[in-house]
Enzyme design. Structure first.
Site, PDB file in Angstrom:
ATOM      1  N   TYR A 168      65.980  85.164  56.897  1.00  0.00           N
ATOM      2  CA  TYR A 168      64.936  84.270  57.436  1.00  0.00           C
ATOM      3  C   TYR A 168      65.580  83.094  58.183  1.00  0.00           C
ATOM      4  CZ  TYR A 168      61.349  80.577  57.338  1.00  0.00           C
ATOM      5  OH  TYR A 168      60.478  79.565  57.673  1.00  0.00           O
TER       6      TYR A 168
HETATM    7  N1  LIG Z   1      54.934  75.619  55.576  1.00  0.00           N
HETATM    8  C1  LIG Z   1      56.194  75.255  55.413  1.00  0.00           C
HETATM    9  O1  LIG Z   1      56.573  74.591  54.443  1.00  0.00           O
HETATM   10  C2  LIG Z   1      57.229  75.610  56.431  1.00  0.00           C
HETATM   11  C3  LIG Z   1      58.549  75.218  56.219  1.00  0.00           C
HETATM   12  C4  LIG Z   1      59.496  75.570  57.170  1.00  0.00           C
HETATM   13  C5  LIG Z   1      59.140  76.271  58.296  1.00  0.00           C
HETATM   14  N2  LIG Z   1      57.852  76.657  58.471  1.00  0.00           N
HETATM   15  C6  LIG Z   1      57.527  77.413  59.661  1.00  0.00           C
HETATM   16  O2  LIG Z   1      56.322  76.909  60.213  1.00  0.00           O
HETATM   17  C7  LIG Z   1      55.546  77.986  60.749  1.00  0.00           C
HETATM   18  C8  LIG Z   1      54.147  77.978  60.176  1.00  0.00           C
HETATM   19  O3  LIG Z   1      54.245  78.036  58.762  1.00  0.00           O
HETATM   20  P1  LIG Z   1      52.968  78.194  57.862  1.00  0.00           P
HETATM   21  O4  LIG Z   1      53.292  77.603  56.556  1.00  0.00           O
HETATM   22  O5  LIG Z   1      51.766  77.754  58.592  1.00  0.00           O
HETATM   23  O6  LIG Z   1      52.952  79.773  57.683  1.00  0.00           O
HETATM   24  P2  LIG Z   1      51.701  80.743  57.440  1.00  0.00           P
HETATM   25  O7  LIG Z   1      52.237  81.986  56.869  1.00  0.00           O
HETATM   26  O8  LIG Z   1      50.636  80.007  56.706  1.00  0.00           O
HETATM   27  O9  LIG Z   1      51.174  81.021  58.911  1.00  0.00           O
HETATM   28  C9  LIG Z   1      51.817  81.908  59.772  1.00  0.00           C
HETATM   29  C10 LIG Z   1      50.765  82.659  60.541  1.00  0.00           C
HETATM   30  O10 LIG Z   1      51.434  83.531  61.472  1.00  0.00           O
HETATM   31  C11 LIG Z   1      50.724  84.760  61.503  1.00  0.00           C
HETATM   32  N3  LIG Z   1      51.650  85.801  61.936  1.00  0.00           N
HETATM   33  C12 LIG Z   1      52.748  86.236  61.278  1.00  0.00           C
HETATM   34  N4  LIG Z   1      53.344  87.215  61.967  1.00  0.00           N
HETATM   35  C13 LIG Z   1      52.610  87.407  63.089  1.00  0.00           C
HETATM   36  C14 LIG Z   1      52.713  88.282  64.186  1.00  0.00           C
HETATM   37  N5  LIG Z   1      53.694  89.188  64.269  1.00  0.00           N
HETATM   38  N6  LIG Z   1      51.783  88.218  65.166  1.00  0.00           N
HETATM   39  C15 LIG Z   1      50.778  87.315  65.088  1.00  0.00           C
HETATM   40  N7  LIG Z   1      50.625  86.458  64.070  1.00  0.00           N
HETATM   41  C16 LIG Z   1      51.530  86.504  63.078  1.00  0.00           C
HETATM   42  C17 LIG Z   1      50.229  84.972  60.083  1.00  0.00           C
HETATM   43  O11 LIG Z   1      49.125  85.838  60.021  1.00  0.00           O
HETATM   44  C18 LIG Z   1      49.887  83.542  59.662  1.00  0.00           C
HETATM   45  O12 LIG Z   1      48.526  83.249  59.893  1.00  0.00           O
HETATM   46  C19 LIG Z   1      56.327  79.257  60.459  1.00  0.00           C
HETATM   47  O13 LIG Z   1      57.086  79.572  61.609  1.00  0.00           O
HETATM   48  C20 LIG Z   1      57.252  78.878  59.337  1.00  0.00           C
HETATM   49  O14 LIG Z   1      58.446  79.631  59.354  1.00  0.00           O
HETATM   50  C21 LIG Z   1      56.886  76.348  57.557  1.00  0.00           C
END
Ligand SMILES: NC(=O)c1ccc[n+]([C@@H]2O[C@H](COP(=O)([O-])OP(=O)(O)OC[C@H]3O[C@@H](n4cnc5c(N)ncnc54)[C@H](O)[C@@H]3O)[C@@H](O)[C@H]2O)c1
Length: 331
Positions: free
Chosen positions: A143
């Site tokens: 990841y």
């Molecule tokens: N929430 C955190 O603490 C955190 C920390 C570090 C990084 N991030 C990054 O921030 C971003 C958002 O995080 P989040 O917590 O909202 O995640 P989340 O899982 O709640 O949301 C991600 C969304 O992306 C969609 N998705 C995944 N693969 C897809 C694809 N191939 N095509 C279309 N849609 C797709 C999913 O359906 C989901 O709705 C991500 O890139 C994550 O890696 C989040």
């Protein structure tokens, strides 16, 4: 006056859904793309022009960009299950690298003014916290490797094509709309689901791992600011207040008891994870006006109340690509 058009990928997830609403309230036109693999339609604001689309399909993504002609893109879509990523390498790299590359290609083709990408604290691996943006990165799992790959690809796309970008490295963001039905990620969400299912709260190892949780609301204004400022810069974003996981579990246990739900803390075998992980946020504070003032207990209660108000959803079982060394609790 024509509204600024913003494409938000991952608009059904925690950050995408919350940020879509924030930008809509601030008079932007939002086009959302999500395949609902990790988010829910109920999270998507009715004002979003929504495309149910997997970003892996380059041609379909291209058609969306051609139709919508976005000014800016926030690329949030990803599958962020860090601990599981060694066992789903193909899925991890398809979703987190190839999908991102498809979005970047479209940003170049359709002259997007800027793309903002959410990388992750995972790029720091087992460095010494608090991690600073200037630290040498050393991701420890697929990841984190995927996230850093896209950071490098964005740098390349800027040098070659002039595509403007900024990178955020968030960590442990919490809020309503978080997927609490995914057993592989989002520890606070997992605990809330376990409580609602009348189960014990599970901790991997002794619970001495340190993490810093931040209420998503503090990320909103700084993210908007990034559209117009600080091209090419990387920002850590999240809370300074780190704590041991077992202390957070106690907060949740007390909350459950106050709500008449009985639960206990159950310690499971440790898994391969970074023990101490939190960041320095002085850059985001100085340049983006970021100011995290997370009240952890209050944020958890808000998530709990929300979780009780929505229909329980099925817990997703991912198809493992590698079974070797799989933790007993995920088998
Ligand atoms: N929430 C955190 O603490 C955190 C920390 C570090 C990084 N991030 C990054 O921030 C971003 C958002 O995080 P989040 O917590 O909202 O995640 P989340 O899982 O709640 O949301 C991600 C969304 O992306 C969609 N998705 C995944 N693969 C897809 C694809 N191939 N095509 C279309 N849609 C797709 C999913 O359906 C989901 O709705 C991500 O890139 C994550 O890696 C989040």
């Amino acid at each position: 006056m024509k509204k600024t058009i913003v494409i938000i990928t991952g608009c059904a997830g925690l950050i995408g859904a919350t940020f879509s609403k924030y930008l809509l309230d601030n008079n932007y036109h939002i086009v959302g793309i999500d395949d609902l693999s990790g988010g829910y339609m109920e999270n998507v604001d009715a004002r979003v022009k929504f495309y149910l689309q997997n970003l892996l399909d380059q041609k379909a993504v291209d058609r969306i960009f051609e139709t919508e002609q976005p000014d800016y893109v926030f690329h949030f879509a990803a599958y962020a299950a860090e601990g599981l990523s060694p066992y789903i390498r193909n899925y991890n790299y398809s979703n987190n690298v190839l999908c991102s590359v498809n979005v970047i290609n479209c940003c170049i083709r359709y002259n997007v003014k800027k793309i903002i990408f959410t990388s992750s604290m995972a790029v720091y691996g087992t460095g010494t916290p608090p991690f600073k943006e200037s630290d040498i990165v050393s991701p420890e799992d697929p990841y984190g490797i995927a996230k850093y790959t896209i950071e490098l690809d964005l740098k390349q796309a800027f040098h070659h094509f002039g595509l403007n970008y900024s990178i955020l490295r968030p960590h442990n963001v919490i809020g309503i709309y978080q997927n609490i039905w995914d057993k592989y990620r989002n520890v606070i969400g997992i605990w809330i689901r376990q409580i609602l299912d009348n189960k014990n709260i599970s901790i991997f190892g002794d619970g001495a791992q340190t993490r810093a949780f931040s209420d998503i609301k503090f990320l909103m204004a700084p993210m908007e600011k990034l559209m117009f400022e600080h091209n090419g810069e990387v920002f850590n974003i999240g809370s300074d207040k780190y704590c041991q996981i077992k202390d957070v579990a106690l907060i949740i246990k007390d909350m459950a008891l106050r709500n008449g739900l009985k639960t206990d803390i159950e310690f499971l075998d440790a898994r391969n994870e970074v023990k101490d992980a939190y960041c320095d946020h002085s850059k985001a504070k100085a340049l983006l006006g970021f100011n995290d003032d997370t009240d952890l207990e209050r944020a958890i209660v808000a998530m709990f109340d929300w979780a009780r108000s929505v229909e329980p959803r099925e817990v997703r079982q991912i198809e493992y690509e590698i079974h070797k060394g799989m933790y007993s609790y995920w088998k």
